[in-house]
Design an enzyme around this catalytic site. Structure first.
Site, PDB file in Angstrom:
ATOM      1  CE1 TYR A  78      -4.324  -1.926   5.424  1.00 29.44           C
ATOM      2  CE2 TYR A  78      -3.695   0.325   4.874  1.00 29.44           C
ATOM      3  CZ  TYR A  78      -4.052  -0.944   4.479  1.00 29.44           C
ATOM      4  OH  TYR A  78      -4.142  -1.236   3.146  1.00 29.44           O
ATOM      5  CB  SER A 116      -0.895   0.021   1.247  1.00 26.14           C
ATOM      6  OG  SER A 116      -1.548   1.267   1.383  1.00 26.14           O
TER       7      SER A 116
END
Length: 707
Positions: free
Chosen positions: A597, A584
């Site tokens: 995260y 990501s």
């Protein structure tokens, strides 16, 4: 045919529907296709892609307007079970037969194939096959040429001619083995001329010709002849004290056979992929086990097959492994050391076969690795350029086993002489057919495990890989979602493209199960894409230990242990591989409400670098794709995560797609297909010397640039 007479068929399937056939009355071509499909639907009658059928009927010549006799015959390639009119070749019968005037003899018969083109009636029809004259020179309106195991067992028996004569009281002729072609067509005609009234011809070591004046008469004649052959063989088998000389060893229990096959398949695939990457197939069918466990295996296996259809798919002979059924396969180096001499010996045997039998104009020697590998007590592996070809090779070798079983029961099995086998395998016409085949796709011969591939990015990657020729293992931790994905893939791809496995990346059992599924379905693993994930967006004060552990268990530990298991398979193969981690932009960019995260994504990214550094020596490349804001079909964006991100940016959930697009340099919404394209760019061949790289697919987020 009455119900009573239909009931006499025990070894073949009577499928004729009188009402359906009546609707085609007067259309001989439609009836030919109908009959062909029925014959192809019963694998006891013919093999996949094997056999051919024909009909002769009167049609109007488009050039003269006069009525002329035309033969419709299955064209080159194709399968009887799925045959359509587009798969037929249509030829003028008189022109085809007139080719005898220019035929220069058996030494020149290959040149006759090009002359078939001068006989074509329907210019849009399929190219004529080498078997065209076998139908054209016979006087019958409807003809079936099949390769049923029961008939070939007689055709391949040492006393096949005598048995045929006695079994059918002279009503079935016999033509000795000869390679298909123009001259064999003349031999069939000669047999009919010399034996008026016969109902069929047995071709030595090859197959069966039967016929009739109508489509139905040909169909019923074919069934009756094959039924009689099968009955006779069954009677003889029952009289034997033991099939194949009885059992030499016992099979492992089913669960242990499967475990052994899954453990060994990648090793075998590595050996078989020394020329090109191969795809595997495994079967422990009872007929295979009876054969490979038998006392007669060592005598029969080196003989190879008899029918050319079988031989072309399975090669000159199988490789029989010198492993015990319960052999300890945990020491991979020791197993490779034990098997290497066997593969070397097989390749040397094949090279000797080639060099001994080759002609001055023979094509260059092809891949000398075995197609069929037998593991007594466990099962049969087959390897070829794609799954369908590997699977069909297994089907054909089971046909060959059936033939050996029958021939040994009634007499003694004989195989094609090696020179004849070579002449078929390296036939210039066969080589020309191979050269005309389309180039393989970029990922042909590759096997990919994409975690989380039941939806979103993972599904898009799996489909992209499948579209580019790879075999894929689709999976998910959600059983209902996986079922829906299987339905979706089933509509778009055939069964040889994908397999499915339940996979929770936090479960070591599931991870091993997915890798075993890849090994059993396709032979191993070349590409691992770690795509499974989840997102939790909370301010630091709301983050719980459970949240933290879940993020790190799925994203970091899951990535590591899936990679570890995949690398184990790749090392068994010894042919390199790819690991792609879908990370990501959050691995590089800081943002609010994202500590768990974002830090897990950073750990994924650095773990990728560490793995790349360690696995380079194995030619296993590790690369990263960094997406951002891929909302379409994403489970991550369902519920709390989307709400959390919207809250962090002070907008509504509905405004998120436009918000993310506006903040990119390209002002683009990112789709799952965009990530799939990046994965293909890494694996498709142009970046084979790249590892440890990061590709951002985020529309351009400056704060997430790697440098």
């Amino acid at each position: 045919m009455s119900a009573t007479s239909v009931d006499k068929f025990k070894h073949v399937s009577y499928l004729w529907d009188e009402a359906k056939a009546a609707s085609m009355q007067g259309d001989e071509v439609a009836l030919l296709i109908y009959r062909s499909n029925l014959l192809g639907a019963d694998l006891r009658l013919t093999n996949y892609g094997g056999g051919n059928t024909s009909c002769k009927a009167i049609a109007k010549d488009p050039l003269t307007g006069n009525e002329t006799e035309v033969m419709w015959v299955k064209g080159s390639g194709g399968d009887l079970g799925t045959l359509k009119k587009s798969g037929l070749a249509a030829l003028y019968v008189d022109r085809l037969r007139s080719l005898t005037n220019v035929y220069r003899g058996i030494e020149h018969e290959d040149e006759m194939v090009e002359l078939f083109n001068h006989c074509i009636f329907d210019l849009s029809s399929k190219a004529p096959s080498i078997d065209t004259p076998l139908h054209g020179f016979l006087p019958f309106k409807h003809i079936d040429h099949l390769h049923p195991d029961a008939a070939i067992a007689i055709a391949a028996a040492k006393d096949g001619k005598r048995i045929t004569q006695e079994l059918f009281n002279g009503t079935i002729g016999w033509v000795e083995w000869q390679r298909p072609g123009f001259d064999l067509g003349l031999k069939l005609k000669q047999c009919v001329d010399e034996n008026p009234g016969i109902r069929g011809i047995m071709l030595g070591s090859h197959g069966l010709f039967t016929w009739g004046d109508t489509a139905y008469e040909s169909y019923i004649n074919t069934l009756e002849v094959i039924e009689r052959c099968a009955e006779y063989i069954e009677e003889k088998v029952k009289q034997q004290p033991a099939v194949f000389g009885g059992s030499k060893i016992e099979s492992l229990p089913k669960e242990q056979r499967t475990a052994q096959a899954a453990a060994l398949a990648p090793v075998l695939r590595g050996f078989c992929s020394s020329y090109q990457k191969m795809i595997g197939h495994f079967t422990d069918d009872e007929r295979v086990l009876q054969y490979i466990n038998s006392n007669d295996l060592d005598r029969l296996a080196p003989m190879g097959t008899s029918c050319p259809d079988h031989f072309l798919r399975t090669k000159i002979s199988p490789l029989v492994l010198n492993l015990q059924p319960g052999e300890d396969l945990s020491n991979v180096s020791a197993i490779k050391e034990k098997l290497a001499p066997q593969f070397d010996a097989y390749r040397a045997m094949y090279a000797d076969y080639y060099n001994t039998c080759k002609h001055s104009n023979s094509p260059a020697m092809r891949d000398p690795n075995p197609v069929v590998i037998l593991y007594p007590g466990v099962g049969m592996f087959t390897f070829s350029k794609d799954k369908q070809t590997a699977r069909v090779a297994a089907e054909f070798y089971i046909n060959a086993i059936n033939v050996m079983r029958g021939a040994e029961a009634i007499s003694e099995y004989t195989s094609l002489p090696r020179q004849e086998a070579f002449n078929i395998e390296y036939w210039l016409l066969e080589e020309a057919k191979l050269q005309r085949m389309p180039r393989p796709k970029a990922l042909s011969g590759r096997i990919a495990l994409v975690t989380g591939s039941a939806g979103g990015i993972g599904k898009a990657i799996a489909k992209k890989f499948a579209d580019e020729g790879a075999c894929v293992i689709i999976n998910d931790n959600d059983a209902s979602r996986l079922e829906k994905a299987k339905e979706d893939f089933g509509k778009q791809y055939n069964k040889d493209v994908y397999a499915a496995a339940q996979l929770d990346v936090t479960s070591s059992k599931d991870i091993k199960g997915a890798c075993d599924a890849a090994a059993l379905a396709f032979g191993g693993l070349d590409i691992v894409v770690n795509c499974a994930g989840l997102s939790i967006s909370k301010p630091i004060e709301e983050h719980t230990e459970k949240d933290w552990d879940l993020l790190y268990d799925v994203l970091v530990k899951g990535q590591f242990f899936v990679t570890q298991a995949g690398v184990e398979v790749m090392r068994k193969q010894g042919i390199g591989g790819d690991v792609i981690n879908i990370v990501s932009k959050n691995a590089l960019m800081s943002g609010p409400n994202n500590a768990g995260y974002g830090s897990a994504k950073a750990a994924q990214l650095h773990l990728s670098r560490l793995n790349a550094a360690e696995l380079g020596k194995d030619h296993i490349r590790v690369n990263v794709v960094n997406p951002d804001a891929v909302i379409s079909d994403s489970k991550i964006w369902e519920g709390a995560w989307a709400e959390g991100r919207a809250k962090a940016y002070g907008i509504t959930v509905a405004e998120l797609p436009a918000y993310y697009a506006r903040r990119t340099l390209l002002n683009e919404i990112i789709l799952p297909e965009d990530i799939a394209n990046a994965c293909f760019a890494i694996t498709g061949g142009l970046l084979n010397k790249s590892t440890g790289n990061v590709i951002n697919v985020d529309g351009g987020v400056a704060t997430a640039f790697v440098r």
